[in-house]
Design an enzyme around this catalytic site. Structure first.
Site, PDB file in Angstrom:
ATOM      1  N   CYS A  70       2.909   6.939  -3.814  1.00  0.00           N
ATOM      2  CA  CYS A  70       1.808   6.430  -2.997  1.00  0.00           C
ATOM      3  C   CYS A  70       2.172   5.058  -2.407  1.00  0.00           C
ATOM      4  CB  CYS A  70       0.537   6.314  -3.829  1.00  0.00           C
ATOM      5  SG  CYS A  70      -0.842   5.532  -2.943  1.00  0.00           S
ATOM      6  N   CYS A  73      -0.321   1.853  -3.630  1.00  0.00           N
ATOM      7  CA  CYS A  73      -0.364   1.302  -4.981  1.00  0.00           C
ATOM      8  C   CYS A  73       0.425  -0.013  -5.012  1.00  0.00           C
ATOM      9  CB  CYS A  73       0.240   2.293  -5.972  1.00  0.00           C
ATOM     10  SG  CYS A  73      -0.801   3.735  -6.306  1.00  0.00           S
ATOM     11  N   HIS A 116      -5.299   3.849  -8.356  1.00  0.00           N
ATOM     12  CA  HIS A 116      -5.086   5.022  -7.499  1.00  0.00           C
ATOM     13  C   HIS A 116      -6.143   6.093  -7.720  1.00  0.00           C
ATOM     14  CE1 HIS A 116      -2.615   7.863  -5.109  1.00  0.00           C
ATOM     15  NE2 HIS A 116      -3.068   8.764  -5.968  1.00  0.00           N
ATOM     16  N   ASN A 156     -12.652   7.081   5.325  1.00  0.00           N
ATOM     17  CA  ASN A 156     -12.598   8.536   5.193  1.00  0.00           C
ATOM     18  C   ASN A 156     -12.269   8.837   3.741  1.00  0.00           C
ATOM     19  OD1 ASN A 156     -12.885   8.832   8.003  1.00  0.00           O
ATOM     20  ND2 ASN A 156     -10.670   8.703   8.309  1.00  0.00           N
ATOM     21  N   HIS A 167      -5.192   7.438  -2.316  1.00  0.00           N
ATOM     22  CA  HIS A 167      -5.572   6.120  -2.839  1.00  0.00           C
ATOM     23  C   HIS A 167      -6.845   5.634  -2.139  1.00  0.00           C
ATOM     24  CE1 HIS A 167      -4.090   2.397  -4.962  1.00  0.00           C
ATOM     25  NE2 HIS A 167      -5.071   1.902  -4.216  1.00  0.00           N
ATOM     26  N   HIS A 169      -9.064   3.814   0.028  1.00  0.00           N
ATOM     27  CA  HIS A 169      -8.804   2.867   1.101  1.00  0.00           C
ATOM     28  C   HIS A 169      -9.664   3.209   2.307  1.00  0.00           C
ATOM     29  CE1 HIS A 169      -6.426   6.258   2.570  1.00  0.00           C
ATOM     30  NE2 HIS A 169      -6.329   5.644   3.748  1.00  0.00           N
ATOM     31  N   GLN A 171     -10.185   1.877   6.773  1.00  0.00           N
ATOM     32  CA  GLN A 171      -9.450   1.390   7.935  1.00  0.00           C
ATOM     33  C   GLN A 171     -10.356   0.510   8.802  1.00  0.00           C
ATOM     34  OE1 GLN A 171      -6.746   4.429   9.810  1.00  0.00           O
ATOM     35  NE2 GLN A 171      -7.858   5.835   8.466  1.00  0.00           N
TER      36      GLN A 171
END
Length: 348
Positions: A70, A73, A116, A156, A167, A169, A171
């Site tokens: 990933c 991470c 994660h 999303n 993971h 997150h 945007q």
């Protein structure tokens, strides 16, 4: 909050947001990265007037990598990722595979936690408040960039939405134009003002609070409700009770209460389909006033949260009517959705 700005090996900007002022953020990125090369361009649909970003370089972005590969991470002694540090609170960095770049805007990645296997709903109120601070700071920074017309913070969540990195997150996009959805809101806002002399956003919130059947949470400074004409099976709009145009204009009481309200709504989303159901996929989208629109104070900051899951094991697909004509057909009455979201409240 401590803010530390640095650069990745290919020159992209990376920013740490830390709860502690004592945190050391001197770790460098040792990866042998080539400079980012993008082919992003903006084209306009001559029939609809919509802008379309064409970004063929995104075909090479990571696609469901294994957990031990990933890129979001923290770095370890044996593996270097997009985050040079071996731990972090919240991190924002320029996307290596942006949809918008250069004169055509900017795309950033926001990592909510180093864990994660967590989700935004697993954050503490303190952690969620730090994410809010990061969203606010980046909104201010991107709004100052030449050519950026609108700043969009979003998350999303889930493979069903199209997420390619598991993971937790989100945007942030800095668009070089005002998005079509916001343009429609602005047109409705102006028409309502012309017809009634009142603010459309204020009237929408007032109607929902007066009706009550679609209210999910009614806090001191925020209200969450399923909209009267919800497009999605389960959809919640979250508004500050004092109208403000963007995240920067939130006052301290509203900023303090936001994590409480938002985390509760997210946790209810995960309980919608029963204890055995997988995590609920969703899109969480902040709507802020465009940067240069006239009389920005008329616009109302709000967050729209929705899921494509309509029942356990079944998704809402954007088929012929939705995709072909932009006419949504919702299988779940908004009042029923709101009732279900009230039923799955956290136990005191």
């Amino acid at each position: 909050m401590k803010k530390t700005t640095t650069r990745l090996a290919d020159g992209r900007e990376l920013i740490y947001y830390d709860a502690s002022d004592a945190t050391d953020r001197t770790a460098a990125d040792p990866r042998p990265l080539d400079p980012v090369a993008t082919t992003s361009e903006i084209r306009t649909d001559p029939l609809l007037g919509d802008a379309v970003a064409v970004a063929s370089h995104r075909q090479g972005r990571p696609y469901h990598p294994a957990v031990d590969a990933c890129p979001l991470c923290p770095s370890t002694a044996g593996r270097h990722t997009e985050i040079p540090a071996d731990a972090y609170d919240v991190v924002v960095f320029e996307n290596r595979f942006p949809s918008l770049a250069g004169d055509h805007g900017r795309c950033e990645v926001v990592c909510f936690t180093p864990d994660h296997d967590a989700s935004f709903a697993d954050l503490t109120e303190e952690q969620a408040a730090l994410v809010l601070d990061a969203w606010t700071d980046r909104t201010a920074a991107l709004a100052q960039l030449p050519g950026v017309a609108q700043v969009f913070c979003f998350e999303n969540r889930g493979a069903e939405i199209g997420v390619t990195l598991g993971h937790p997150h989100g945007q942030i996009y800095g668009y070089p134009f005002v998005t079509p959805r916001t343009e429609r809101m602005l047109a409705s806002l102006a028409a309502h003002r012309e017809t009634t002399g009142r603010n459309l956003f204020d009237d929408v919130v007032a109607r929902e609070r007066a009706d009550g059947s679609r209210i999910v949470l009614d806090g001191t400074h925020w209200v969450a409700f399923v909209p009267y004409a919800a497009h999605w099976p389960y959809e919640v709009h979250l508004y500050p009770k004092r109208r403000v145009p963007d995240l920067l204009a939130l006052d301290e009481p509203a900023r303090t209460e936001f994590p409480q309200i938002y985390l509760e709504v997210l946790r209810r989303f995960d309980r919608l389909f029963g204890p055995e159901a997988p995590p609920t996929p969703y899109i969480s989208a902040w709507h802020q006033a465009p940067v240069h629109v006239a009389d920005r104070s008329e616009f109302a900051l709000h967050l729209e949260l929705f899921t494509v899951r309509r029942t356990p094991g079944k998704l809402k697909f954007l088929a012929g009517s939705e995709s072909g004509m932009n006419v949504f057909i919702n299988d779940v009455p908004p009042e029923a959705a709101a009732e279900r979201l009230r039923e799955v409240a956290s136990k005191p």
